[in-house]
Design an enzyme around this catalytic site. Structure first.
Site, PDB file in Angstrom:
ATOM      1  CD  GLU A 172     -25.838   7.296  -6.659  1.00 46.09           C
ATOM      2  OE1 GLU A 172     -24.975   7.078  -5.775  1.00 46.09           O
ATOM      3  OE2 GLU A 172     -26.901   6.646  -6.761  1.00 46.09           O
ATOM      4  CE  LYS A 247     -28.659   3.180  -7.003  1.00 51.60           C
ATOM      5  NZ  LYS A 247     -28.223   4.122  -5.936  1.00 51.60           N
ATOM      6  CB  CYS A 284     -24.654   3.825  -6.864  1.00 52.97           C
ATOM      7  SG  CYS A 284     -24.138   3.940  -5.118  1.00 52.97           S
TER       8      CYS A 284
END
Length: 345
Positions: A172, A247, A284
């Protein structure tokens, strides 16, 4: 190996004085008899280093202190088995080990088996995961920091290419320090447009090695008021941009609030059809949300990647639990996946 219906993974990771607190990207590729495991072993030297100072995870700490038979049972309890057996190491070409030794990064490789099918041959896929550290001090000019990381990661990508990796996932926000815990807005200067410098750099690597590359960055959306997103760009093996995923869950835990930097994503749960299979990216913190995995699976994903950058002490205890959650989602994949895991010494 294809005849055995294996799934294997090659993993690469860095560490050093200027380490970036982060967790390696993890790929979830589940099938009727394959499981995912985060086993850490130094395949360059054949064993972990003999100093407790190098033990950067619970698993390596246990390996260092426990007798081999006891450690094997502990591994089974923590990580599970693959086809009823301990996850097997995957042999790498000698030249790849030499590249790792010369450039000072760890490289580890594992094979994951899957049940044979009677009517279809197994499909061989090599998956690469890279965890990198920063190269220059965070007080240096930002452009110098970014380009130093790109140069370092480029060397590691070359090793992955020589190892025959088909799909490579970076961590990330890989082109910057892990700054999301600081609440300092200046780090947003690392944000790039989709077709920015790092993407063009990786497009050349993808073409050179016939490799699909997942590049998680901070994205600056200039078409919408320079909104910043936490984005994973998927680059095809011909160097073309297949698409992106933003995300969709932002951690807000006490003073740790990543909404300082970027907005919740608006891309849904896209699946990208590559020459090596249908893939998705769950970035994540999204891994904590089981419905994320389910949605990617229902949309047809065969392999779901989880690029992350986090503090090991905070997240590592969750990984064995989350692996069980991943394996229960409706994602499947047949054949062999080989994963490369590299990190800096």
């Amino acid at each position: 190996m294809g005849e055995n219906g294996e799934m294997s993974r090659l993993k690469t990771r860095e560490h050093g004085e200027m380490t970036r607190p982060g967790a390696a990207a993890a790929a979830s590729a589940s099938s009727s008899s394959s499981s995912d495991a985060l086993v850490k072993e130094n395949s360059v030297s054949g064993s972990i280093k003999d100093s407790p100072e190098t033990l950067d995870s619970l698993h390596r700490l246990l390996e260092f202190h426990l007798p081999a038979p006891v450690f094997e049972e502990v591994s089974r309890l923590l990580l599970g088995l693959n086809g009823g057996k301990v996850v097997a190491k995957f042999p790498l070409p000698e030249v790849v080990g030499g590249m790792a030794s010369t450039s000072k990064f760890d490289i580890q490789a594992y094979s994951f088996t899957a049940a044979k099918e009677e009517l279809r041959p197994p499909q061989l896929v090599r998956i690469g995961l890279i965890q990198n550290s920063i190269v220059l001090p965070t007080t240096d000019p930002l452009l110098d920091q970014k380009r130093a990381i790109m140069g370092r990661v480029g060397t590691i990508i070359d090793a992955a290419g020589v190892a025959g990796v088909n799909i490579l996932c970076l961590q990330e926000a890989w082109i910057m320090p892990f700054a999301f815990c600081t609440r300092e807005k200046s780090w947003c200067e690392f944000a790039e447009v989709i077709n920015g410098e790092s993407t063009k750099f990786l497009q050349e690597k993808a073409k050179k090695y016939n490799m699909v590359i997942i590049s998680p960055i901070l994205e600056r959306d200039e078409a919408h008021g320079s909104t910043i997103w936490n984005t994973a760009i998927v680059i095809g093996n011909n160097g073309n941009i297949l698409g992106k995923h933003r995300k969709n869950h932002i951690p807000r835990v006490g003073d740790f609030n990543e909404s300082t930097y970027y907005m919740e994503g608006n891309t849904g749960h896209p699946v990208f059809e590559t020459v090596y299979g249908k893939i998705a990216v769950n970035i994540c913190y999204g891994r904590h949300h089981p419905l994320n995995w389910q949605a990617f699976g229902l949309n047809g994903a065969e392999i779901v990647f989880n690029p992350s950058a986090t503090v090991g002490e905070l997240s590592e205890p969750m990984w064995p639990i989350e692996l069980l959650c991943w394996s229960n989602q409706p994602c499947w994949y047949r054949g062999l996946s080989q994963t490369l895991y590299i990190r800096r010494w």
